[in-house]
Design a protein around this motif. Structure first.
Motif, mmCIF file in Angstrom:
data_model
loop_
_atom_site.group_PDB
_atom_site.id
_atom_site.type_symbol
_atom_site.label_atom_id
_atom_site.label_comp_id
_atom_site.label_asym_id
_atom_site.label_seq_id
_atom_site.Cartn_x
_atom_site.Cartn_y
_atom_site.Cartn_z
ATOM 1 N N MET A 137 -5.997 4.950 5.964
ATOM 2 C CA MET A 137 -5.078 5.828 6.650
ATOM 3 C C MET A 137 -3.775 5.920 5.859
ATOM 4 O O MET A 137 -3.351 4.949 5.265
ATOM 5 C CB MET A 137 -4.784 5.247 8.038
ATOM 6 N N ALA A 138 -3.142 7.051 5.879
ATOM 7 C CA ALA A 138 -1.868 7.232 5.187
ATOM 8 C C ALA A 138 -0.728 6.669 6.033
ATOM 9 O O ALA A 138 -0.783 6.691 7.262
ATOM 10 C CB ALA A 138 -1.630 8.705 4.916
ATOM 11 N N HIS A 139 0.295 6.170 5.365
ATOM 12 C CA HIS A 139 1.465 5.649 6.060
ATOM 13 C C HIS A 139 2.305 6.805 6.607
ATOM 14 O O HIS A 139 2.552 7.779 5.913
ATOM 15 C CB HIS A 139 2.309 4.806 5.105
ATOM 16 N N LYS A 140 2.754 6.661 7.836
ATOM 17 C CA LYS A 140 3.577 7.672 8.504
ATOM 18 C C LYS A 140 5.043 7.540 8.095
ATOM 19 O O LYS A 140 5.766 8.529 8.001
ATOM 20 C CB LYS A 140 3.432 7.482 10.020
ATOM 21 N N PHE A 141 5.498 6.309 7.860
ATOM 22 C CA PHE A 141 6.887 6.047 7.520
ATOM 23 C C PHE A 141 7.024 5.764 6.028
ATOM 24 O O PHE A 141 6.070 5.347 5.380
ATOM 25 C CB PHE A 141 7.424 4.870 8.338
ATOM 26 N N LYS A 142 8.226 5.964 5.499
ATOM 27 C CA LYS A 142 8.491 5.794 4.067
ATOM 28 C C LYS A 142 9.503 4.678 3.842
ATOM 29 O O LYS A 142 10.245 4.309 4.754
ATOM 30 C CB LYS A 142 9.044 7.091 3.484
ATOM 31 N N LEU A 143 9.541 4.175 2.619
ATOM 32 C CA LEU A 143 10.529 3.164 2.249
ATOM 33 C C LEU A 143 11.929 3.661 2.550
ATOM 34 O O LEU A 143 12.247 4.826 2.296
ATOM 35 C CB LEU A 143 10.434 2.831 0.762
ATOM 36 N N GLY A 144 12.754 2.789 3.098
ATOM 37 C CA GLY A 144 14.145 3.120 3.384
ATOM 38 C C GLY A 144 14.386 3.778 4.723
ATOM 39 O O GLY A 144 15.535 3.900 5.145
ATOM 40 N N LEU A 174 5.585 -0.986 2.067
ATOM 41 C CA LEU A 174 4.366 -0.435 2.662
ATOM 42 C C LEU A 174 3.264 -1.424 2.348
ATOM 43 O O LEU A 174 3.074 -1.800 1.196
ATOM 44 C CB LEU A 174 4.031 0.927 2.058
ATOM 45 N N MET A 175 2.566 -1.873 3.367
ATOM 46 C CA MET A 175 1.508 -2.859 3.186
ATOM 47 C C MET A 175 0.147 -2.197 3.402
ATOM 48 O O MET A 175 0.060 -1.119 3.991
ATOM 49 C CB MET A 175 1.715 -4.014 4.171
ATOM 50 N N PRO A 176 -0.911 -2.842 2.937
ATOM 51 C CA PRO A 176 -2.251 -2.291 3.154
ATOM 52 C C PRO A 176 -2.579 -2.200 4.646
ATOM 53 O O PRO A 176 -1.976 -2.890 5.471
ATOM 54 C CB PRO A 176 -3.175 -3.300 2.467
ATOM 55 N N ASP A 177 -3.544 -1.371 4.964
ATOM 56 C CA ASP A 177 -4.020 -1.280 6.346
ATOM 57 C C ASP A 177 -4.504 -2.650 6.805
ATOM 58 O O ASP A 177 -5.046 -3.428 6.010
ATOM 59 C CB ASP A 177 -5.177 -0.290 6.447
ATOM 60 N N ASP A 178 -4.324 -2.943 8.092
ATOM 61 C CA ASP A 178 -4.817 -4.216 8.622
ATOM 62 C C ASP A 178 -6.330 -4.114 8.836
ATOM 63 O O ASP A 178 -6.966 -3.122 8.487
ATOM 64 C CB ASP A 178 -4.049 -4.632 9.880
ATOM 65 N N THR A 179 -6.902 -5.122 9.436
ATOM 66 C CA THR A 179 -8.362 -5.163 9.601
ATOM 67 C C THR A 179 -8.899 -4.070 10.509
ATOM 68 O O THR A 179 -10.076 -3.731 10.450
ATOM 69 C CB THR A 179 -8.813 -6.536 10.143
ATOM 70 N N THR A 180 -8.028 -3.479 11.347
ATOM 71 C CA THR A 180 -8.462 -2.391 12.230
ATOM 72 C C THR A 180 -8.287 -1.034 11.567
ATOM 73 O O THR A 180 -8.622 -0.012 12.155
ATOM 74 C CB THR A 180 -7.670 -2.400 13.552
ATOM 75 N N GLY A 181 -7.721 -1.011 10.360
ATOM 76 C CA GLY A 181 -7.496 0.250 9.653
ATOM 77 C C GLY A 181 -6.128 0.856 9.905
ATOM 78 O O GLY A 181 -5.839 1.957 9.458
#
Length: 65
Positions: A1-8, A34-41
């Motif tokens: 899944m793509a991250h919704k929020f960005k650095l800063g 930004l970290m990898p998706d957790d075990t649930t995605g």
């Protein structure tokens, strides 16, 4: 899944079944990693508020106004 929020970006911890006032509910901070998706995605982040930094899931935060 793509991250919704960005650095800063400034975000606020929202109430979920896993958060309460003792552990930062309502806390405002900044996305620092930004970290990898957790075990649930679900995407995860590192959030810094003051000198504290914590891991949060995307469902636990919202954009701060």
């Amino acid at each position: 899944m793509a991250h919704k929020f960005k650095l800063g970006q400034r975000v606020r911890r929202t109430r979920t079944h896993q958060t309460d006032e003792r552990f930062g509910f309502g806390e405002v901070g900044e996305i620092v990693r930004l970290m990898p998706d957790d075990t649930t995605g679900e995407p995860s982040y590192r959030m810094r508020s003051g000198s504290a930094e914590r891991a949060v899931r995307e469902s636990e935060i919202s954009l701060a106004s």
